[in-house]
Motif scaffolding. Structure first.
Motif, PDB file in Angstrom:
ATOM      1  N   PRO A  12       0.840  -1.315   0.057  1.00 26.65           N
ATOM      2  CA  PRO A  12      -0.075   0.113  -0.005  1.00 26.65           C
ATOM      3  C   PRO A  12       0.865   1.361  -0.167  1.00 26.65           C
ATOM      4  CG  PRO A  12      -0.631  -1.672   1.599  1.00 26.65           C
ATOM      5  CD  PRO A  12       0.563  -2.036   1.337  1.00 26.65           C
ATOM      6  N   GLN A  13       0.644   2.289  -1.024  1.00 24.79           N
ATOM      7  CA  GLN A  13       1.397   3.199  -1.000  1.00 24.79           C
ATOM      8  C   GLN A  13       0.760   4.536  -0.399  1.00 24.79           C
ATOM      9  OE1 GLN A  13       4.400   3.416  -2.251  1.00 24.79           O
ATOM     10  NE2 GLN A  13       4.025   0.961  -2.593  1.00 24.79           N
ATOM     11  N   PRO A  14       1.381   5.184   0.829  1.00 19.62           N
ATOM     12  CA  PRO A  14       0.868   6.017   1.698  1.00 19.62           C
ATOM     13  C   PRO A  14       1.085   7.374   0.776  1.00 19.62           C
ATOM     14  CG  PRO A  14       3.374   5.590   2.166  1.00 19.62           C
ATOM     15  CD  PRO A  14       2.994   4.456   1.250  1.00 19.62           C
ATOM     16  N   SER A  73      -4.835   4.468  11.436  1.00 19.13           N
ATOM     17  CA  SER A  73      -3.696   5.031  10.890  1.00 19.13           C
ATOM     18  C   SER A  73      -3.233   6.257  11.739  1.00 19.13           C
ATOM     19  CB  SER A  73      -4.137   5.745   9.578  1.00 19.13           C
ATOM     20  OG  SER A  73      -2.888   6.293   8.915  1.00 19.13           O
ATOM     21  N   VAL A  74      -4.299   7.077  12.462  1.00 21.66           N
ATOM     22  CA  VAL A  74      -3.952   8.112  13.394  1.00 21.66           C
ATOM     23  C   VAL A  74      -3.134   7.257  14.763  1.00 21.66           C
ATOM     24  CG1 VAL A  74      -4.568   9.843  15.011  1.00 21.66           C
ATOM     25  CG2 VAL A  74      -5.568   9.807  12.732  1.00 21.66           C
ATOM     26  N   ARG A  75      -3.628   6.072  15.091  1.00 28.32           N
ATOM     27  CA  ARG A  75      -3.351   5.456  16.392  1.00 28.32           C
ATOM     28  C   ARG A  75      -1.876   4.988  16.024  1.00 28.32           C
ATOM     29  NH1 ARG A  75      -8.379   3.173  16.926  1.00 28.32           N
ATOM     30  NH2 ARG A  75      -7.631   1.226  15.617  1.00 28.32           N
ATOM     31  N   LEU A  76      -1.550   4.707  14.725  1.00 23.69           N
ATOM     32  CA  LEU A  76      -0.321   3.982  14.582  1.00 23.69           C
ATOM     33  C   LEU A  76       0.915   5.159  14.350  1.00 23.69           C
ATOM     34  CD1 LEU A  76      -1.249   1.309  11.889  1.00 23.69           C
ATOM     35  CD2 LEU A  76       0.035   0.806  14.011  1.00 23.69           C
ATOM     36  N   ALA A  77       0.436   6.214  13.700  1.00 24.26           N
ATOM     37  CA  ALA A  77       1.316   7.253  13.665  1.00 24.26           C
ATOM     38  C   ALA A  77       1.687   7.994  14.740  1.00 24.26           C
ATOM     39  CB  ALA A  77       0.525   8.530  12.839  1.00 24.26           C
ATOM     40  N   LEU A  78       0.672   8.188  15.877  1.00 23.30           N
ATOM     41  CA  LEU A  78       1.235   8.673  17.083  1.00 23.30           C
ATOM     42  C   LEU A  78       2.162   7.619  17.951  1.00 23.30           C
ATOM     43  CD1 LEU A  78      -2.419  10.063  18.238  1.00 23.30           C
ATOM     44  CD2 LEU A  78      -0.557  11.328  17.471  1.00 23.30           C
ATOM     45  N   ALA A  79       1.731   6.333  17.546  1.00 22.76           N
ATOM     46  CA  ALA A  79       2.553   5.315  18.422  1.00 22.76           C
ATOM     47  C   ALA A  79       3.915   5.212  18.023  1.00 22.76           C
ATOM     48  CB  ALA A  79       1.978   4.029  18.279  1.00 22.76           C
ATOM     49  N   HIS A  80       4.348   5.688  16.915  1.00 19.76           N
ATOM     50  CA  HIS A  80       5.589   5.719  16.039  1.00 19.76           C
ATOM     51  C   HIS A  80       6.209   7.220  16.113  1.00 19.76           C
ATOM     52  CE1 HIS A  80       4.143   1.720  14.699  1.00 19.76           C
ATOM     53  NE2 HIS A  80       5.474   1.394  14.679  1.00 19.76           N
ATOM     54  N   ALA A 104      -6.233   5.526   3.739  1.00 18.60           N
ATOM     55  CA  ALA A 104      -6.790   4.250   3.184  1.00 18.60           C
ATOM     56  C   ALA A 104      -5.658   3.435   3.070  1.00 18.60           C
ATOM     57  CB  ALA A 104      -7.553   4.531   2.115  1.00 18.60           C
ATOM     58  N   THR A 105      -4.345   4.060   2.905  1.00 19.15           N
ATOM     59  CA  THR A 105      -3.114   3.310   2.540  1.00 19.15           C
ATOM     60  C   THR A 105      -1.969   3.189   3.762  1.00 19.15           C
ATOM     61  OG1 THR A 105      -2.118   4.972   1.481  1.00 19.15           O
ATOM     62  CG2 THR A 105      -3.438   3.391   0.129  1.00 19.15           C
ATOM     63  N   THR A 106      -2.399   3.481   4.920  1.00 13.71           N
ATOM     64  CA  THR A 106      -1.427   3.739   6.140  1.00 13.71           C
ATOM     65  C   THR A 106      -1.952   3.016   7.346  1.00 13.71           C
ATOM     66  OG1 THR A 106      -2.133   6.143   6.371  1.00 13.71           O
ATOM     67  CG2 THR A 106      -0.040   5.729   5.195  1.00 13.71           C
ATOM     68  N   GLN A 107      -2.700   1.928   7.129  1.00 11.82           N
ATOM     69  CA  GLN A 107      -3.422   1.509   8.383  1.00 11.82           C
ATOM     70  C   GLN A 107      -2.888   0.272   8.850  1.00 11.82           C
ATOM     71  OE1 GLN A 107      -7.507   0.215   7.624  1.00 11.82           O
ATOM     72  NE2 GLN A 107      -7.266   0.670   5.346  1.00 11.82           N
ATOM     73  N   GLU A 108      -1.594  -0.083   8.080  1.00 11.37           N
ATOM     74  CA  GLU A 108      -0.960  -1.353   8.383  1.00 11.37           C
ATOM     75  C   GLU A 108       0.438  -0.924   9.263  1.00 11.37           C
ATOM     76  OE1 GLU A 108      -0.001  -3.501   4.901  1.00 11.37           O
ATOM     77  OE2 GLU A 108      -2.301  -3.920   4.481  1.00 11.37           O
ATOM     78  N   TRP A 127       4.469   1.561   9.246  1.00 11.47           N
ATOM     79  CA  TRP A 127       4.828   2.373  10.081  1.00 11.47           C
ATOM     80  C   TRP A 127       6.265   2.173  10.862  1.00 11.47           C
ATOM     81  CZ3 TRP A 127       3.426   7.280  10.320  1.00 11.47           C
ATOM     82  CH2 TRP A 127       2.078   7.542   9.547  1.00 11.47           C
ATOM     83  N   LYS A 128       6.684   0.703  11.109  1.00 12.36           N
ATOM     84  CA  LYS A 128       7.629   0.024  11.592  1.00 12.36           C
ATOM     85  C   LYS A 128       9.064   0.579  10.679  1.00 12.36           C
ATOM     86  CE  LYS A 128       5.625  -3.737  13.783  1.00 12.36           C
ATOM     87  NZ  LYS A 128       5.489  -5.194  14.116  1.00 12.36           N
ATOM     88  N   VAL A 129       8.653   0.310   9.413  1.00 13.09           N
ATOM     89  CA  VAL A 129       9.706   0.783   8.227  1.00 13.09           C
ATOM     90  C   VAL A 129      10.004   2.309   8.326  1.00 13.09           C
ATOM     91  CG1 VAL A 129      10.523   1.086   5.967  1.00 13.09           C
ATOM     92  CG2 VAL A 129       9.311  -1.303   6.662  1.00 13.09           C
ATOM     93  N   PHE A 130       8.702   3.038   8.489  1.00 12.28           N
ATOM     94  CA  PHE A 130       9.067   4.318   8.629  1.00 12.28           C
ATOM     95  C   PHE A 130       9.870   4.876   9.700  1.00 12.28           C
ATOM     96  CE2 PHE A 130       7.209   8.114  10.963  1.00 12.28           C
ATOM     97  CZ  PHE A 130       7.496   9.027  10.095  1.00 12.28           C
ATOM     98  N   ALA A 131       9.479   4.275  11.191  1.00  6.51           N
ATOM     99  CA  ALA A 131      10.170   4.767  12.344  1.00  6.51           C
ATOM    100  C   ALA A 131      11.523   4.375  11.964  1.00  6.51           C
ATOM    101  CB  ALA A 131       9.541   3.965  13.461  1.00  6.51           C
ATOM    102  N   ARG A 132      11.993   3.193  11.481  1.00  7.98           N
ATOM    103  CA  ARG A 132      13.206   2.842  11.382  1.00  7.98           C
ATOM    104  C   ARG A 132      14.345   3.945  10.725  1.00  7.98           C
ATOM    105  NH1 ARG A 132      15.427  -0.445   7.689  1.00  7.98           N
ATOM    106  NH2 ARG A 132      13.319  -1.512   7.133  1.00  7.98           N
ATOM    107  N   LEU A 133      13.610   3.926   9.243  1.00  8.34           N
ATOM    108  CA  LEU A 133      14.477   4.889   8.501  1.00  8.34           C
ATOM    109  C   LEU A 133      14.246   6.456   9.042  1.00  8.34           C
ATOM    110  CD1 LEU A 133      13.184   3.360   4.981  1.00  8.34           C
ATOM    111  CD2 LEU A 133      15.293   2.888   6.269  1.00  8.34           C
TER     112      LEU A 133
END
Length: 489
Positions: free
Chosen positions: A135-137, A407-414, A470-474, A478-484
């Motif tokens: 999925p492409q953010p 998506s919001v929960r994941l973004a805040l968590a990361h 719609a494409t950032t709820q996995e 977010w794990k890849v995003f946070a690492r990079l």
């Protein structure tokens, strides 16, 4: 990760990776490649491998080396044919200094054109270039599976009987668009308190085409146009390509910055204001009634028109404030379409205009496209009349609400925050790092993000990015995003 194979060396693989990004415009003219050492670290290869790969790119004419500065994507040769589409966007500065710096023609020196490293065409190509199956953010549309319906094929079958297919394929459609669709649109607009008879409605090849018709009808090269910033990169580039002078208006939570607009009006006499009142892209802001009234007062006082882009109307409540509803289509022109909610490939949009502008706008449409596809317009009219579009939009809204919450929960968590209250399809996310740099690293992991710099009239470093809920709820993204992101720091 790059892995040496019998058929291709690490150098060849790295060269091919960058060459593909350059040819697909994910790296646009003038973009700087990572430094040799940084690239070696990112790709897990030796410095000598990177040097060899960059040498191959240079030999292919894709990049140029600049002493003590690094390697840059060439803006000649390969890109020469595409140069007109990548004209520079208008440079911007603080409006307060504009009055002091204005030249003899009344235009500030900073409003001249200059080359931008990545243009709107780069974003579009990137959005639709298949980076991976993930999925492409950065995408600006719903995933295809969200839009799948049974009623759309039924609508097409309904209007493509043998006799209908013969009739509507062998002759041009109505110049203003299918009359049945325009009647359906008139009724649909009335629910938004935008009152337009069918004779005020013109169909177009998507909403962007409607905005282009408006610009070509009302403006001449050199005219000043106010556009909200941050805003959609396509609009900045499209107006620039027409030779307009872009005046960026900061977008606030309640609407455009009225003080900036007022000063622009006094200094530059703009002819048009392009606005997204509801679920503004990328912030998700919605216009308030007080701000809307003040904008209309400025339009009447300084004699400019307003193009109101309501592309996301299907996602918004009917009672949301719209300039066209308050103005009664006097100085405002309403623009919308169905690519976001129903059928991107059908390319059906429309505008509702003041009666005294309809014929001029129609002339511009006829010169560009003659007419629009009657068969698909008739199919869309059936979808609206049968209530299918309304029920489909309700299902999409319900699904989007759930996706946004995840998506919001994941973004805040990361470790991210939101620069604007999450609403609509897009989130305006504060990452804390340069998102241009982050974007290139995310590509290596198969993700295309939309860095904040793309949403400004002139590109400048930004720590913001626009995400598609719609494409950032996995969690995987977010794990890849946070690492990079942590690596960019």
């Amino acid at each position: 990760m790059l892995m040496k194979t019998a058929s291709q060396s690490l150098t060849e693989q790295l060269c091919a990776r960058f060459a593909e990004r350059i040819r697909s415009r994910l790296l646009g003219p003038g973009a700087r490649l990572p430094s040799v050492r940084l690239c070696a670290e990112q790709q897990g290869v030796s410095v000598s491998t990177v040097v060899a790969a960059y040498d191959q790119l240079q030999a292919q004419g894709l990049v140029v080396a600049r002493k003590n500065r690094g390697f840059f994507v060439r803006d000649a040769a390969l890109n020469m044919a595409l140069a007109p589409a990548n004209k520079a966007l208008q440079a911007t500065k603080n409006i307060a200094s504009a009055a002091l710096d204005a030249g003899p023609d009344g235009l500030a020196p900073w409003m001249s054109t200059r080359q931008a490293p990545v243009g709107a065409t780069t974003l579009i190509r990137g959005m639709f270039h298949k980076v991976s199956n993930k999925p492409q953010p950065g995408m600006g549309v719903f995933p295809p599976d969200w839009l799948e319906t049974s009623f759309m094929p039924a609508a097409v079958r309904k209007v493509t009987s043998v006799s209908a297919l013969r009739e509507f394929s062998l002759q041009y459609g109505e110049p203003m668009g299918d009359s049945g669709l325009r009647r359906a649109l008139s009724q649909k607009l009335s629910a938004l308190n935008v009152h337009a008879v069918p004779e005020q409605i013109i169909t177009t090849v998507g909403a962007t085409h409607a905005l282009d018709i408006i610009s070509r009808t009302l403006l001449r090269p050199g005219d000043c146009v106010m556009v909200e910033e941050p805003g959609w990169a396509v609009e900045f580039a499209r107006l620039d390509a027409l030779g307009m002078r872009i005046l960026p208006v900061p977008r606030r939570a309640d609407g455009p910055d009225l003080e900036v607009m007022a000063q622009y009006c006094e200094i530059h006499s703009p002819k048009l204001f392009v606005s997204v009142s509801v679920f503004h892209n990328p912030t998700g802001y919605c216009l308030t009634p007080g701000s809307a009234h003040r904008v209309l007062q400025l339009a009447n006082q300084h004699n400019f028109h307003i193009a109101e882009d309501d592309t996301y109307s299907h996602l918004a409540p009917e009672h949301a404030t719209r300039l066209c509803a308050l103005d009664g289509l006097q100085r405002t022109i309403y623009v919308s379409g169905f690519a976001k909610i129903l059928a991107p490939g059908w390319r059906i949009g429309f505008m509702a205009a003041p009666p005294d502008l309809v014929e001029r706008l129609l002339d511009t449409k006829l010169l560009a496209t003659l007419t629009t596809p009657a068969l698909l317009e008739k199919a869309l009219a059936w979808c609206i009349d049968q209530g299918q579009l309304r029920r489909h939009a309700e299902r999409i809204r319900t699904r989007l609400d759930a996706a946004r919450a995840r998506s919001v929960r994941l973004a805040l968590a990361h470790g991210c925050t939101f620069a604007a209250e999450p609403a609509g399809l897009f989130g305006w996310v504060e990452t804390g790092v340069d998102t241009d740099t982050l974007a290139q690293r995310m590509l290596d992991e198969g993700y295309l993000i939309a860095p904040g710099a793309l949403f400004h009239a002139v590109r400048k470093p930004s720590t913001l990015m626009r995400i598609n809920f719609a494409t950032t709820q996995e969690a995987a993204f977010w794990k890849v995003f946070a690492r990079l992101r942590d690596g960019v720091k």
